[in-house]
Write an enzyme that holds these catalytic residues in place. Structure first.
Site, PDB file in Angstrom:
ATOM      1  N   ASN A 188       2.544   1.484   4.198  1.00 18.37           N
ATOM      2  CA  ASN A 188       2.802   0.222   4.896  1.00 18.37           C
ATOM      3  C   ASN A 188       2.495   0.323   6.389  1.00 18.37           C
ATOM      4  OD1 ASN A 188       5.607  -2.020   5.459  1.00 18.37           O
ATOM      5  ND2 ASN A 188       3.511  -2.558   4.963  1.00 18.37           N
ATOM      6  N   CYS A 218      -1.298   0.689   7.284  1.00 17.77           N
ATOM      7  CA  CYS A 218      -2.725   0.376   7.450  1.00 17.77           C
ATOM      8  C   CYS A 218      -3.130  -0.856   6.641  1.00 17.77           C
ATOM      9  CB  CYS A 218      -3.601   1.568   7.045  1.00 17.77           C
ATOM     10  SG  CYS A 218      -3.451   3.016   8.083  1.00 17.77           S
ATOM     11  N   ARG A 219      -3.328  -0.670   5.347  1.00 13.16           N
ATOM     12  CA  ARG A 219      -3.877  -1.745   4.517  1.00 13.16           C
ATOM     13  C   ARG A 219      -2.927  -2.911   4.302  1.00 13.16           C
ATOM     14  NH1 ARG A 219      -5.418   1.869  -0.461  1.00 13.16           N
ATOM     15  NH2 ARG A 219      -3.494   2.843   0.261  1.00 13.16           N
ATOM     16  N   SER A 220      -1.687  -2.633   3.911  1.00 13.45           N
ATOM     17  CA  SER A 220      -0.780  -3.762   3.634  1.00 13.45           C
ATOM     18  C   SER A 220      -0.419  -4.549   4.891  1.00 13.45           C
ATOM     19  CB  SER A 220       0.459  -3.320   2.849  1.00 13.45           C
ATOM     20  OG  SER A 220       1.178  -2.316   3.494  1.00 13.45           O
ATOM     21  N   ASP A 246      -8.369   3.528   1.388  1.00 15.65           N
ATOM     22  CA  ASP A 246      -7.403   3.838   2.435  1.00 15.65           C
ATOM     23  C   ASP A 246      -8.148   4.373   3.663  1.00 15.65           C
ATOM     24  OD1 ASP A 246      -5.272   4.598   4.021  1.00 15.65           O
ATOM     25  OD2 ASP A 246      -4.235   5.687   2.425  1.00 15.65           O
ATOM     26  N   CYS A 299       0.867  -1.182   0.000  1.00 18.53           N
ATOM     27  CA  CYS A 299       0.000   0.000   0.000  1.00 18.53           C
ATOM     28  C   CYS A 299       0.900   1.226   0.000  1.00 18.53           C
ATOM     29  CB  CYS A 299      -0.985  -0.011   1.170  1.00 18.53           C
ATOM     30  SG  CYS A 299      -0.273   0.274   2.811  1.00 18.53           S
TER      31      CYS A 299
END
Length: 157
Positions: A10, A12-14, A118, A7
């Site tokens: 690096n 939140c999402r990933s 996001d 993401c």
């Protein structure tokens, strides 16, 4: 099988994708390597966002040991699949590739043209983002197991 989830920062999402995949791969007894990275360098060495840690923990997944890092050119040789969270990440990662083989490894985490929103600027999104990532992680593992089984079958003949 080696999978990198990417993401922007690096945090939140990933890390959620990394954690969900790692958790489900472990439950399935698979010996796969899962990692995550960001396209940006703002958070290198930092833990995931506290909201990401909290939603993962709520779902019995610990991502607090992860540390943010930036994607590197070497990742295209190390990983079999590079799964990105949104279109901008996709474009940024493709700029780092050097050949068609590397480009073929990069695709959107959700598949097709779908993107993971996001949640960084909106606390209320973390739960839905987690659920979306978790559900897709299950689908990815199922699909990649079939794919890797197909490859093994081809080589047996």
């Amino acid at each position: 099988m080696r999978i990198l989830v990417v993401c922007l920062g690096n945090i939140c999402r990933s890390p959620l994708g990394h954690g969900c995949l790692e958790h489900l791969v472990g439950e399935a007894g698979l010996d796969w390597e899962i990692d995550s990275a960001g396209t940006g360098n703002w958070h290198i060495g930092n833990m995931p966002d506290k909201r990401a840690i909290a939603i993962a923990k709520k779902n019995n997944i610990d991502i607090s040991h992860q540390r943010a890092r930036q994607i590197q050119k070497e990742d295209f040789e190390r990983f079999d699949h590079i799964l990105v969270m949104d279109r901008q990440n996709y474009e940024d990662v493709l700029k780092l590739t050097e050949n068609d083989e590397q480009r073929a490894k990069v695709r959107l985490f959700l598949g097709g043209d779908a993107c993971v929103q996001d949640p960084y600027w909106d606390d209320s999104l973390f739960e839905s983002v987690f659920n979306q990532i978790y559900d897709q992680s299950q689908n990815l593992i199922t699909g990649l197991r079939v794919l890797s089984g197909s490859k093994k079958a081809k080589y047996k003949h």
